[in-house]
Design a protein around this motif. Structure first.
Motif, mmCIF file in Angstrom:
data_model
loop_
_atom_site.group_PDB
_atom_site.id
_atom_site.type_symbol
_atom_site.label_atom_id
_atom_site.label_comp_id
_atom_site.label_asym_id
_atom_site.label_seq_id
_atom_site.Cartn_x
_atom_site.Cartn_y
_atom_site.Cartn_z
ATOM 1 N N GLY A 155 -5.588 -2.247 -9.206
ATOM 2 C CA GLY A 155 -6.470 -3.145 -8.660
ATOM 3 C C GLY A 155 -7.469 -2.197 -7.510
ATOM 4 N N ARG A 156 -7.275 -2.756 -6.224
ATOM 5 C CA ARG A 156 -7.978 -2.266 -5.107
ATOM 6 C C ARG A 156 -6.866 -1.452 -4.139
ATOM 7 N NH1 ARG A 156 -12.666 -0.651 -5.047
ATOM 8 N NH2 ARG A 156 -12.684 -1.128 -2.642
ATOM 9 N N GLU A 157 -5.814 -1.287 -4.903
ATOM 10 C CA GLU A 157 -4.954 -0.541 -4.029
ATOM 11 C C GLU A 157 -5.430 1.016 -3.687
ATOM 12 O OE1 GLU A 157 -1.026 -0.146 -5.724
ATOM 13 O OE2 GLU A 157 -0.710 -2.329 -5.903
ATOM 14 N N PRO A 158 -5.237 1.572 -2.705
ATOM 15 C CA PRO A 158 -5.586 2.929 -2.323
ATOM 16 C C PRO A 158 -5.256 3.955 -3.255
ATOM 17 C CG PRO A 158 -4.310 2.258 -0.800
ATOM 18 C CD PRO A 158 -4.388 1.226 -1.501
ATOM 19 N N TRP A 159 -5.961 4.854 -3.360
ATOM 20 C CA TRP A 159 -5.547 6.246 -4.319
ATOM 21 C C TRP A 159 -4.913 7.118 -3.460
ATOM 22 C CZ3 TRP A 159 -6.806 7.622 -9.507
ATOM 23 C CH2 TRP A 159 -7.446 6.726 -10.349
ATOM 24 N N LEU A 174 -13.923 3.927 -3.811
ATOM 25 C CA LEU A 174 -12.398 3.736 -4.016
ATOM 26 C C LEU A 174 -11.726 4.182 -2.918
ATOM 27 C CD1 LEU A 174 -12.329 6.138 -7.206
ATOM 28 C CD2 LEU A 174 -12.031 3.523 -7.090
ATOM 29 N N PRO A 175 -10.811 3.217 -2.398
ATOM 30 C CA PRO A 175 -9.999 3.481 -1.047
ATOM 31 C C PRO A 175 -9.161 4.696 -1.356
ATOM 32 C CG PRO A 175 -9.249 1.577 -2.178
ATOM 33 C CD PRO A 175 -10.592 1.859 -3.056
#
Length: 303
Positions: free
Chosen positions: A177-181, A205-206
């Motif tokens: 999902g939108r979890e940070p890399w 991308l966060p």
């Protein structure tokens, strides 16, 4: 105790400043780190003053240490110049610096060319980060340096380039999902780190810097441990314990520059330049052969 200052101890002391710490000084002098530390303690005892202070992972010279550093450089310079005048057979030494990330791929070719061109010169290497290499060349502590460049203001002459790529442990999984890399990187300042952050931001991308290190081994170790992805230059060789990731934005190329100290023999610089140009010409040939082979395979697959 003798009133004189020991030259071996002074050489260790200066090496700490030039190399950026006790460990790197020990490696450059082919000594153990405890031996270098003992040399500093003996100097402190002789001068009855604290010379070096630990500040976290960094080494900082005290005011007394800074004063000694100036005098030590002067003493060693006069000593070494006197030896050269008195002993014509003394072998001159070339000091070559390289960014850690370029050392394994680039330095063997440069070493071979310089030894062939200047058989009467000794060659010593100093490995560090590009920022430290640039400063050491400006000080005259290093004759030549191979520097990885990701910005247009890097000093020296461009001689080639290496592609930058994302690497991670084989078992590492990207975030959902939108979890940070999670990013593993050198501590600032670092051009590769800035390139990674920029490209991830451009792709929306966060990112979260989950581990950072002052050394290449530290960055690679953190990536191997599965702490995140790392940006590293690639010369087509496999990196043990890591695999290249192709699910992240393209990072482009990092330029390789050769920078020389002021006043260096122009023939010496030319020999290093020729060696680097040959290396990158050969590397381009390997890349093109690899792409041709892949294209040929794809062509046969479509038959």
């Amino acid at each position: 105790m003798s009133d004189s200052l020991d030259l071996v101890q002074l050489r260790s002391f200066v090496a700490i400043a030039d190399c950026g710490g006790f460990g790197r000084a020990a490696a450059a002098l082919h000594l153990s780190q405890p031996t270098v530390s003992q040399h500093v303690r003996l100097l402190e005892r002789r001068l009855d003053a604290e010379l070096v202070r630990r500040d976290g992972r960094r080494t900082r010279f005290t005011d007394a240490g800074e004063r000694l550093l100036v005098e030590a450089r002067r003493i060693l310079s006069v000593h070494d110049q006197a030896l050269e005048r008195l002993d014509a057979s003394t072998q001159s030494r070339i000091v070559i610096g390289s960014a850690e990330t370029a050392a394994e791929q680039v330095l063997p070719g440069v070493l071979g060319a310089l030894r062939a061109a200047y058989p009467h010169h000794g060659v010593r290497f100093q490995i560090d980060r590009s920022t430290q290499m640039t400063e050491a060349v400006a000080r005259g502590a290093i004759d030549l340096a191979v520097i990885l460049s990701t910005t247009p203001d890097t000093p020296g002459r461009p001689v080639g380039s290496l592609p930058l790529a994302w690497y991670a442990a084989p078992s590492w999984q990207p975030p959902a999902g939108r979890e940070p890399w999670p990013l593993v990187a050198y501590v600032e300042p670092c051009g590769m780190r800035q390139r990674a952050l920029h490209e991830l931001a451009e792709a929306g991308l966060p990112v979260d810097v989950t581990a950072e290190s002052t050394s290449l081994e530290g960055v690679m170790g953190a990536a191997r441990a599965g702490l995140g992805v790392a940006v590293l230059p690639s010369a087509g060789r496999r990196l043990a314990g890591l695999v290249q990731r192709t699910d992240l934005p393209d990072l482009g190329l990092a330029a390789i520059h050769l920078t020389a100290r002021r006043g260096l023999d122009i023939d010496l610089e030319a020999a290093a330049l020729a060696a680097l140009e040959r290396f990158f010409a050969d590397l381009r040939g390997v890349r093109e052969d690899g792409r041709a082979e892949v294209g040929e395979r794809l062509g046969h697959a479509g038959d």
